[in-house]
Scaffold this motif. Structure first.
Motif, PDB file in Angstrom:
ATOM      1  N   GLU A 141     -11.991  -0.850  -0.614  1.00 12.59           N
ATOM      2  CA  GLU A 141     -10.821  -1.606  -1.078  1.00 12.59           C
ATOM      3  C   GLU A 141     -10.722  -1.632  -2.601  1.00 12.59           C
ATOM      4  N   ASP A 142     -11.165  -0.528  -3.196  1.00  7.75           N
ATOM      5  CA  ASP A 142     -11.021  -0.292  -4.634  1.00  7.75           C
ATOM      6  C   ASP A 142      -9.926   0.768  -4.787  1.00  7.75           C
ATOM      7  N   TYR A 143      -8.747   0.346  -5.247  1.00  4.92           N
ATOM      8  CA  TYR A 143      -7.585   1.225  -5.242  1.00  4.92           C
ATOM      9  C   TYR A 143      -7.188   1.724  -6.631  1.00  4.92           C
ATOM     10  N   CYS A 144      -7.991   1.454  -7.630  1.00  2.06           N
ATOM     11  CA  CYS A 144      -7.608   1.801  -9.009  1.00  2.06           C
ATOM     12  C   CYS A 144      -7.393   3.301  -9.184  1.00  2.06           C
ATOM     13  N   GLU A 145      -8.358   4.098  -8.736  1.00  4.15           N
ATOM     14  CA  GLU A 145      -8.241   5.552  -8.911  1.00  4.15           C
ATOM     15  C   GLU A 145      -7.128   6.131  -8.045  1.00  4.15           C
ATOM     16  N   LEU A 146      -6.916   5.552  -6.880  1.00  2.00           N
ATOM     17  CA  LEU A 146      -5.818   6.014  -6.031  1.00  2.00           C
ATOM     18  C   LEU A 146      -4.474   5.725  -6.691  1.00  2.00           C
ATOM     19  N   ASP A 147      -4.356   4.566  -7.327  1.00  2.00           N
ATOM     20  CA  ASP A 147      -3.126   4.253  -8.062  1.00  2.00           C
ATOM     21  C   ASP A 147      -2.864   5.289  -9.146  1.00  2.00           C
ATOM     22  N   LEU A 148      -3.924   5.689  -9.851  1.00  2.00           N
ATOM     23  CA  LEU A 148      -3.785   6.702 -10.894  1.00  2.00           C
ATOM     24  C   LEU A 148      -3.388   8.053 -10.307  1.00  2.00           C
ATOM     25  N   LEU A 149      -3.960   8.380  -9.139  1.00  2.00           N
ATOM     26  CA  LEU A 149      -3.616   9.633  -8.479  1.00  2.00           C
ATOM     27  C   LEU A 149      -2.132   9.663  -8.127  1.00  2.00           C
ATOM     28  N   LYS A 180      -0.050  10.309 -11.121  1.00  2.00           N
ATOM     29  CA  LYS A 180      -0.048  11.734 -11.460  1.00  2.00           C
ATOM     30  C   LYS A 180       0.936  12.509 -10.593  1.00  2.00           C
ATOM     31  N   LEU A 181       1.112  12.049  -9.344  1.00  2.00           N
ATOM     32  CA  LEU A 181       2.001  12.732  -8.414  1.00  2.00           C
ATOM     33  C   LEU A 181       3.447  12.255  -8.535  1.00  2.00           C
ATOM     34  N   GLY A 182       3.709  11.385  -9.521  1.00  2.00           N
ATOM     35  CA  GLY A 182       5.070  10.958  -9.778  1.00  2.00           C
ATOM     36  C   GLY A 182       5.571   9.832  -8.909  1.00  2.00           C
ATOM     37  N   SER A 183       4.642   9.083  -8.294  1.00  2.00           N
ATOM     38  CA  SER A 183       5.019   7.986  -7.412  1.00  2.00           C
ATOM     39  C   SER A 183       4.438   6.669  -7.910  1.00  2.00           C
ATOM     40  N   PRO A 184       5.110   5.545  -7.591  1.00  2.00           N
ATOM     41  CA  PRO A 184       4.515   4.242  -7.916  1.00  2.00           C
ATOM     42  C   PRO A 184       3.246   4.025  -7.102  1.00  2.00           C
ATOM     43  N   LYS A 185       2.446   3.051  -7.514  1.00  2.00           N
ATOM     44  CA  LYS A 185       1.239   2.765  -6.739  1.00  2.00           C
ATOM     45  C   LYS A 185       1.625   2.302  -5.344  1.00  2.00           C
ATOM     46  N   PRO A 186       0.841   2.672  -4.334  1.00  2.00           N
ATOM     47  CA  PRO A 186       1.168   2.294  -2.962  1.00  2.00           C
ATOM     48  C   PRO A 186       0.712   0.874  -2.652  1.00  2.00           C
ATOM     49  N   LYS A 237      11.896  -3.835   0.138  1.00  2.00           N
ATOM     50  CA  LYS A 237      11.552  -3.262  -1.152  1.00  2.00           C
ATOM     51  C   LYS A 237      10.039  -3.267  -1.298  1.00  2.00           C
ATOM     52  N   PRO A 238       9.481  -2.326  -2.083  1.00  2.00           N
ATOM     53  CA  PRO A 238       8.037  -2.288  -2.243  1.00  2.00           C
ATOM     54  C   PRO A 238       7.508  -3.629  -2.753  1.00  2.00           C
ATOM     55  N   SER A 239       6.418  -4.054  -2.155  1.00  2.00           N
ATOM     56  CA  SER A 239       5.762  -5.287  -2.606  1.00  2.00           C
ATOM     57  C   SER A 239       4.287  -5.003  -2.699  1.00  2.00           C
ATOM     58  N   TYR A 240       3.717  -5.244  -3.862  1.00  2.00           N
ATOM     59  CA  TYR A 240       2.314  -4.915  -4.067  1.00  2.00           C
ATOM     60  C   TYR A 240       1.419  -6.143  -3.924  1.00  2.00           C
ATOM     61  N   LYS A 241       1.963  -7.221  -3.349  1.00  2.00           N
ATOM     62  CA  LYS A 241       1.173  -8.416  -3.119  1.00  2.00           C
ATOM     63  C   LYS A 241       1.419  -8.905  -1.689  1.00  2.00           C
ATOM     64  N   LYS A 242       1.097  -8.055  -0.739  1.00  2.00           N
ATOM     65  CA  LYS A 242       1.261  -8.404   0.657  1.00  2.00           C
ATOM     66  C   LYS A 242       0.271  -9.505   1.050  1.00  2.00           C
TER      67      LYS A 242
END
Length: 198
Positions: free
Chosen positions: A23-31, A34-40, A190-195
């Motif tokens: 449940e460490d999503y920092c590097e995935l957010d960066l990935l 890089k792919l042109g998408s907001p963090k999931p 809409k995207p919500s990053y605090k589910k």
């Protein structure tokens, strides 16, 4: 349109998957950046009431009943008639070499990016999409953690595609994940990053 290179080493993909398991999503957010998408948005073991839409709720309820006391439902439990209300939104993938790659056994008609573009029979590593690495990481994470994973992601802004809710569930007859079954539904929120369940 320009996209970042979407090929990543298998070691990098496993590293990101291991981080997602923790449940460490920092590097995935960066990935994703890089792919042109907001963090999931990502959440393990989502509660039924927290899932958006009736289709994902039905899908999770089916899987939970089918698995009984086991960690996952059996691949044999996948009944097209029982899942007909969501069948067009489902992808079923074989886990190859412990998660080194995945082969599409089924790719629902409602999730095809282009009419008639069926991925059934293809390897995940062979398809082209800017988010292929994200899909590989999330599928590998489910293979490792053996639990349901919910994600919401937004494709590259230039693709002008919908935001997608995705519920990834393991399938197994033994101790290891043999297949995964994924419901992929256009988001009605809409995207919500605090589910609530994150």
């Amino acid at each position: 349109m320009q996209f970042e290179e979407t090929s990543f080493s298998t070691e990098a993909l496993w590293d990101r998957a291991t981080e997602v398991v923790r449940e460490d999503y920092c590097e995935l957010d960066l990935l994703l950046r890089k792919l042109g998408s907001p963090k999931p948005t990502i959440g393990w073991n989502p509660a039924m009431e927290s899932l958006p839409g009736d289709q994902l709720k039905y899908f999770l309820d089916w899987w939970d009943k089918a698995r009984g006391a086991d960690f996952a439902a059996s691949p044999d439990a996948v009944d097209p008639m029982e899942l007909r209300s969501i069948l067009g939104h489902l992808a079923v993938l074989d886990v190859l070499d412990g998660g080194e790659d995945f082969r599409y056994r089924l790719y629902g008609s409602a999730i095809m990016n282009e009419p008639g573009k069926d991925l059934t029979g293809l390897l995940l590593s062979d398809i082209w999409t800017p988010l292929r690495a994200f899909f590989s990481v999330s599928y590998r994470a489910v293979v490792l953690r053996k639990e349901p994973l919910y994600t919401q992601h937004e494709p590259h802004h230039s693709l002008k595609m919908q935001i997608w809710d995705r519920l990834i569930l393991p399938l197994s007859n033994g101790d290891e994940v043999e297949r995964i079954i994924v419901a992929i539904v256009p988001s009605k929120t809409k995207p919500s990053y605090k589910k609530d369940y994150l």
